[in-house]
Enzyme design. Structure first.
Site, PDB file in Angstrom:
ATOM      1  N   ALA B 237       0.823  -1.217   0.000  1.00  0.00           N
ATOM      2  CA  ALA B 237       0.000   0.000   0.000  1.00  0.00           C
ATOM      3  C   ALA B 237       0.858   1.269   0.000  1.00  0.00           C
ATOM      4  O   ALA B 237       2.086   1.205   0.093  1.00  0.00           O
ATOM      5  CB  ALA B 237      -0.917  -0.014   1.217  1.00  0.00           C
ATOM      6  N   HIS B 238       0.185   2.395  -0.079  1.00  0.00           N
ATOM      7  CA  HIS B 238       0.908   3.670  -0.178  1.00  0.00           C
ATOM      8  C   HIS B 238       1.758   3.967   1.055  1.00  0.00           C
ATOM      9  O   HIS B 238       1.386   3.674   2.168  1.00  0.00           O
ATOM     10  CB  HIS B 238      -0.027   4.839  -0.485  1.00  0.00           C
ATOM     11  CG  HIS B 238      -1.212   5.007   0.385  1.00  0.00           C
ATOM     12  ND1 HIS B 238      -2.167   5.953   0.140  1.00  0.00           N
ATOM     13  CD2 HIS B 238      -1.629   4.353   1.494  1.00  0.00           C
ATOM     14  CE1 HIS B 238      -3.104   5.877   1.061  1.00  0.00           C
ATOM     15  NE2 HIS B 238      -2.805   4.930   1.879  1.00  0.00           N
TER      16      HIS B 238
END
Lengths: 337, 337, 337
Positions: B237-238
């Site tokens: 994920a980011h």
């Protein structure tokens, strides 16, 4: 296409109850089927709605048809009869053989004249594309790969070099067959890639779901047996072998070199660690992790079901004290003796 | 290519036992290797089969070679030597530099003359493609992205705008680097998208598995360290940061802003929730969920192993009563006092 | 683009504290923001760093702004204001409408003149592409599919035939909408494919993450409500229905025919088995498996957290004896009576 109920009965070894001459043009859900549709009961809980259906006919077992006064096609296995009927009435869109002008096909690839190579597809050197194969838009077929007769790649599918799909396989969009296996040798804290030299071999009538990945073997091949069905987003690692007619639901991961038997089913999000042997007719429930070989047919589980979080947290906290609790219990038992 | 056993020993700091002049042309599994193949023992459980192998030579440790009378290449780390030998004997297919006629390359992209841009690839404005890069069929490289020297994108890989891959990276088919992070602000029951303005930065020699996804950061970047190896179908994920030489098995999910140390390993289907810090040299077993930061090296687990379902169901039901059971136990303890 | 703090306050119903005339050109993280950037506090744990920030201004609640002497934009919902500000200052790169020369567009497809069809995209017969739609490189839109106004497909996205996306949808790279559902009828040990005749219907402003897959319905449609947000690598099986404004994190699997309510959230790697009904406002924690319907709003969990492996193994072993332990406890209780 329209077909009479009598004709369906003849084709699929069923019996008609009611009007054999009714014309059937499509399959439809019980609740929306019209006068020329045929429906079926996916689950017996829908039996009460049967009489209210406007379906032209319904595929039923002898038993379920007892209290039904509409037209019925009576068979032993309604689900199978329904699948066959749907296939008959809603056939795949036929395609004109040939190659789209934008496809890039290596001169040494051998493409059957009855096959279709779609727009922006790429077929590399020495690939073999057999009769009636459909290669959809954006698909890639690597050098020396082989697609058996009538195999279909829907769109944006990748088939790595030297991989072989037997006849009547079906790959949903985004499937990747023949990526490198995850193999590294550790040396002075770094991972050194081990070349992945094997292939992926798919048997007859294998289905591979959307964005599912099957890695090529390290030295030997990864082998998927005839009739195996793989749902979406499944990971099959290098050198896995899966027996005939096993079906695996979405999001499952199977680690390297594991061998799975015939006619198994694996529930969604289950995992099987590497280097195991799973017998024929083993069924793994959703979300379960298999960490040791299974030599007996049967159902295996480690699924925990969600419960309201306050309750769960108390129980989960106790789980983390379980070994200590057993000590307390043993102490009590000793005192009582 | 053929090489003598003596030459392999010289290259890889090994010792020959047996015939140093035997010609080796390939690596092969112990059981199928022929007179000009070299094999190795992946697991000591295969030692009993060693003497029966028809392999021209076998890569072994001093100890494992003791009772073997065939030709041996004796090294400290047979797996690493095998990887090097395989790489030497089965090199990557070389490519002719250039661009396929069907590739779409922006005029402002800077492409090294030694790179290859494959059929139906798309390279957008200002992208930088360095020496020896291989961009396979159907790959997309967004505007201002950069691929370092010798990086390879196998097929149908997506590299989002501004993302940067350092030298010697390898992306398997279907990998997506630089999709938007999953960031929304809630307002009156609706999710309002937060623009994802960061990048993905991959270090040197990072490998990204088939259909693995690495999201761009929200404001800062998502950063994957040198030598990190990611298997298939992994979600990063980011704003995640992963330290050097960490290896992550298939189907793992790592939630936003989590920082993972160096030399960690994460087993298949494990999950790590967001905003955690995981120390160097942490090892997470398959299927385990990590819900809090880990500040000490070691092995961590929450894996449950599948067992026959009747037995499992009884135990799992008890687990849901565990807090109550502890009460019962405490009551007994009080009574006995 | 530059905008004054006063202008931001006017647009987003905030109040300025400090210099209303300061020019803001971008959003940035608190620690790297410069004199013309605006930042915000993602988590109150960062409050102590607030005063040290060189940001031109910070978006804050009234309360958090109390001890801050810099320029502040005071709003009720800083996260939402930040999202809006970021959108204003970092708008999407505009595109010139039209079709790339390499796109393959069926003559019967209806493409709005304000839409863009990118390189190597394929649009099949009778597809409808509405105003302002962006179809990125390598995307496939099947026959009779429809993309509503301003919908964007980033790259290598597959939209199956007849699927419908309403306005303002966003599909990240590699997403597959409209693969076949996983439906087979068993007959004499073999799986016989049940044609998947339904569609996928996406409401307004649905976001679909990278490599996420949404299967078409078997007969009825798979339906995703307005404002639903799906992260990466999610599997949505055939005939699932998801209510408005539900958000689902990465690696989740939802099995066939399950119905999920509005405003739910599902944590990463959670799973929901088939044929369930989940009420509105249900929240499932990461990694939890839902095996029965949930008719009450609330948080549900079955997450186990990883612990050091020696400790975990002892507890997990006890878990497999739990039923027996309860017997021992009951025996003790009887003896004491």
């Amino acid at each position: 296409m329209a077909v009479t109920l009598a004709e369906l009965a003849r084709r699929f070894q069923g019996k008609v109850r009611g009007n054999p001459e009714i014309k059937i043009v499509g399959v439809a859900p019980l609740e929306t089927a019209g006068a020329n549709d045929i429906a079926y009961i996916a689950d017996r809980k829908y039996l009460p709605g049967l009489q209210r259906s406007a379906a032209g006919a319904v595929i039923l077992t002898q038993e379920d048809a007892q209290n039904f006064t509409g037209n019925a096609l009576i068979v032993d296995n309604p689900h199978f009869c329904f699948a066959q009927t749907a296939e008959l009435l809603h056939p795949l869109t036929p395609f004109t053989p040939g190659q789209h002008a934008s496809a890039v096909v290596a001169p040494t690839a051998r493409i059957a004249s009855s096959a279709w190579i779609g727009p922006h597809a790429v077929i590399e050197a020495e690939a073999i594309i057999e009769d009636g194969v459909y290669v959809g838009p954006g698909c890639f077929v690597g050098a020396h790969a082989k697609l058996g007769a009538r195999t279909r790649l829907i769109a944006n599918v990748t088939i790595g070099e030297r991989c072989r799909l037997d006849s009547d396989c079906l790959c949903q969009p985004g499937a990747v067959i023949g990526g490198d296996g995850f193999g590294y040798a550790k040396h002075q804290e770094k991972w050194h890639k081990v070349p992945q030299l094997g292939r992926v071999i798919l048997g007859h009538a294998v289905e591979v779901g959307a964005n599912t990945t099957i890695d090529r073997g390290a030295l030997n091949d990864t082998v998927i047996g005839d009739g195996v069905k793989l749902d979406n987003l499944i990971q099959i690692a290098h050198n896995v072998r899966i027996g005939e007619n096993t079906a695996i639901a979405a999001c499952v991961g199977i680690a390297g070199s594991t061998v799975i038997g015939k006619r198994c089913t694996v529930g969604g999000q289950a995992g099987i660690v590497g280097h195991l042997e799973i017998a024929d007719d083993v069924h793994i429930t959703a979300g379960s992790l298999v960490t040791s070989s299974i030599d007996q047919a049967g159902v295996y589980s480690a699924s925990l079901k969600a419960q309201p979080v306050e309750k769960w947290r108390r129980n989960a906290a106790r789980l983390h004290q379980l070994d200590e609790l057993v000590q307390r219990l043993s102490d009590l038992e000793k005192k009582l003796k």
